[in-house]
Enzyme design. Structure first.
Site, PDB file in Angstrom:
ATOM      1  N   ARG A 103      33.224  36.025  36.684  1.00  0.00           N
ATOM      2  CA  ARG A 103      33.607  34.718  36.168  1.00  0.00           C
ATOM      3  C   ARG A 103      32.443  33.907  35.615  1.00  0.00           C
ATOM      4  O   ARG A 103      31.327  33.970  36.136  1.00  0.00           O
ATOM      5  CB  ARG A 103      34.308  33.916  37.273  1.00  0.00           C
ATOM      6  CG  ARG A 103      35.653  34.500  37.675  1.00  0.00           C
ATOM      7  CD  ARG A 103      36.182  33.873  38.951  1.00  0.00           C
ATOM      8  NE  ARG A 103      37.534  34.362  39.248  1.00  0.00           N
ATOM      9  CZ  ARG A 103      37.784  35.512  39.890  1.00  0.00           C
ATOM     10  NH1 ARG A 103      36.783  36.278  40.314  1.00  0.00           N
ATOM     11  NH2 ARG A 103      39.030  35.887  40.106  1.00  0.00           N
ATOM     12  N   HIS A 128      36.022  38.366  33.348  1.00  0.00           N
ATOM     13  CA  HIS A 128      35.917  39.696  32.739  1.00  0.00           C
ATOM     14  C   HIS A 128      35.940  39.642  31.211  1.00  0.00           C
ATOM     15  O   HIS A 128      36.632  40.421  30.549  1.00  0.00           O
ATOM     16  CB  HIS A 128      37.025  40.614  33.260  1.00  0.00           C
ATOM     17  CG  HIS A 128      36.909  40.944  34.713  1.00  0.00           C
ATOM     18  ND1 HIS A 128      35.699  40.997  35.379  1.00  0.00           N
ATOM     19  CD2 HIS A 128      37.857  41.260  35.642  1.00  0.00           C
ATOM     20  CE1 HIS A 128      35.901  41.323  36.646  1.00  0.00           C
ATOM     21  NE2 HIS A 128      37.198  41.479  36.833  1.00  0.00           N
ATOM     22  N   HIS A 200      35.431  49.028  37.062  1.00  0.00           N
ATOM     23  CA  HIS A 200      36.380  48.340  37.942  1.00  0.00           C
ATOM     24  C   HIS A 200      37.387  49.321  38.552  1.00  0.00           C
ATOM     25  O   HIS A 200      38.597  49.074  38.533  1.00  0.00           O
ATOM     26  CB  HIS A 200      37.102  47.240  37.176  1.00  0.00           C
ATOM     27  CG  HIS A 200      37.449  46.038  38.015  1.00  0.00           C
ATOM     28  ND1 HIS A 200      38.221  46.128  39.156  1.00  0.00           N
ATOM     29  CD2 HIS A 200      37.109  44.730  37.894  1.00  0.00           C
ATOM     30  CE1 HIS A 200      38.361  44.921  39.679  1.00  0.00           C
ATOM     31  NE2 HIS A 200      37.691  44.045  38.934  1.00  0.00           N
ATOM     32  N   ASP A 273      36.746  39.086  48.198  1.00  0.00           N
ATOM     33  CA  ASP A 273      36.536  39.090  46.752  1.00  0.00           C
ATOM     34  C   ASP A 273      35.254  38.310  46.503  1.00  0.00           C
ATOM     35  O   ASP A 273      35.264  37.213  45.957  1.00  0.00           O
ATOM     36  CB  ASP A 273      37.721  38.459  46.023  1.00  0.00           C
ATOM     37  CG  ASP A 273      37.663  38.683  44.509  1.00  0.00           C
ATOM     38  OD1 ASP A 273      36.720  39.362  44.047  1.00  0.00           O
ATOM     39  OD2 ASP A 273      38.546  38.177  43.796  1.00  0.00           O
ATOM     40  N   GLU A 342      31.932  46.585  42.497  1.00  0.00           N
ATOM     41  CA  GLU A 342      31.512  46.275  41.132  1.00  0.00           C
ATOM     42  C   GLU A 342      30.040  45.853  41.119  1.00  0.00           C
ATOM     43  O   GLU A 342      29.697  44.768  41.575  1.00  0.00           O
ATOM     44  CB  GLU A 342      32.373  45.153  40.564  1.00  0.00           C
ATOM     45  CG  GLU A 342      33.874  45.386  40.665  1.00  0.00           C
ATOM     46  CD  GLU A 342      34.649  44.093  40.587  1.00  0.00           C
ATOM     47  OE1 GLU A 342      34.508  43.373  39.579  1.00  0.00           O
ATOM     48  OE2 GLU A 342      35.389  43.787  41.547  1.00  0.00           O
TER      49      GLU A 342
END
Length: 385
Positions: A103, A128, A200, A273, A342
């Protein structure tokens, strides 16, 4: 994009199926005027990786389990129609994400004193690279391929989703003899911009993605992480993992804390996350020979080790799964079925680095003309009996 943008696939008769059960003809199509295909890479030790140039995506990874059974360990779809139907089956499954993974706050970017308005696609932020209109939903060119390697290439024009500069990038995927999927991202630009590419893939090592994957055992080589607000934007703090559910320095099952909503970071994300500050990155240089993170399935005995030269790694535990969409082989994935690792510059690095936020000094996302962006990510598989 809807399936109306796709040309019809050919007959499935007389087609050699992949080990993972994919039909290559289900990926032969035309999307946005460019041909798509399924590419299969193999080694001599039982590893098969299937990819498509749509989004530069990993579609399947088959590796032997503790009994020698070929096991597909990533989520996805089994046809190009679902990947390209971003209205009814949106996903970032297995994609080569760019131009900026994760982000950017308020979808604003300042380069050389000029502010650029990016495409907001996530609560007013840019995620993304613009999501449905980002690189993950563009058709890459297949620059070259062999039995064990493929090079995907993409040219992103100046102004693409608001980003400055024409960027030429490649994503090179190589299956090595030691059952490693080695990934190298490279890029150049003709005008200063930001670049942050990653893969991803959603990993489920249990061999049955119809069930939750909270039993998977995770290790992250990090003493610190970057806390985020309710919109997943880092606050700017670099916080110790000590005494928190973010501490994976000793491997343990995700189930230990993934539903501990008494901790605000878990509650906000309904799972994990978050970005971890890797111990493998010191003084501006990453050590991609030391394990950055790992995951193990007590069911199949499959071990995944992650290596990278990047300063951060985002672990995402499929908190937005459970949509009821039928995916690969008709399976409907539940929440917390999978884990993404990631490799990355820290989330919102363009904002934090430009503001000289302490801790972000080694997470420089800017790329200038004449410089070469290079990012290395490797997923190594083995069996722990």
């Amino acid at each position: 994009m809807t399936v109306a943008a796709l040309a019809a696939c050919g007959s499935t008769a007389d087609t050699q199926m992949t080990v993972s059960g994919l039909n290559p003809k289900d990926f032969d199509s035309t999307v946005m005027g460019k041909k798509t295909e399924l590419i299969t890479l193999k080694n001599n030790n039982g590893m098969e990786v299937c990819l498509t140039n749509y989004g530069g995506r990993v579609v399947s990874i088959c590796v032997p389990d503790k009994n020698g059974k070929p096991t597909d360990v990533v989520l996805g779809y089994d046809n190009i129609h679902q990947y390209a139907d971003t209205l009814n089956s949106p996903s970032d499954y297995g994609s080569s994400v760019g131009r900026y993974a994760n982000r950017i706050k308020d979808a604003k970017l300042t380069v050389e004193g000029k502010t650029y308005n990016l495409r907001p696609n996530d609560n007013g932020n840019c995620l993304h690279g613009g999501g449905n209109t980002g690189w993950l939903n563009k058709v890459y060119d297949v620059q070259s391929k062999t039995d064990s390697s493929v090079v995907f290439a993409i040219t992103s024009p100046d102004g693409d989703n608001g980003f400055p500069g024409t960027v030429k990038a490649t994503a090179t995927y190589t299956v090595k003899s030691n059952n490693t999927l080695d990934i190298v991202f490279q890029a150049t630009t003709d005008k200063e911009t930001v670049v942050n590419m990653t893969n991803h893939s959603y990993f489920n090592l249990n061999g049955d993605p119809s069930k939750k994957g909270e039993n998977q055992i995770v290790y992250i080589n990090a003493d610190k992480f970057t806390p985020a607000d309710k919109l997943y934007i880092p606050t700017g703090e670099i916080r110790s993992v000590e005494g928190t559910p973010m501490d994976f320095r000793k491997a343990h099952a995700l189930s230990e804390h993934i539903n501990d909503f008494s901790y605000d970071q878990i509650k906000n994300a309904t799972g994990y996350d978050h970005n971890w500050v890797l111990n493998t990155f010191k003084n501006g240089k990453g050590n991609d020979k030391t394990v950055a993170a790992s995951m193990y399935s007590p069911v199949t005995g499959i071990m995944l080790e992650v290596y990278t030269n990047e300063p951060g790694i985002q672990m995402y535990t499929g908190n937005f799964q459970g949509t009821g969409i039928a995916c690969k082989h008709g399976i409907k994935y539940p929440k917390h079925v999978s884990v993404c690792f990631e490799s990355q510059k820290f989330p919102d690095s363009p904002t934090k680095y430009a503001a000289h936020t302490p801790g972000w000094e080694y997470s420089n996302p800017y790329l200038k003309p004449g410089q070469k962006y290079y990012s290395h990510l490797a997923y190594k598989f083995s069996v722990k009996k």
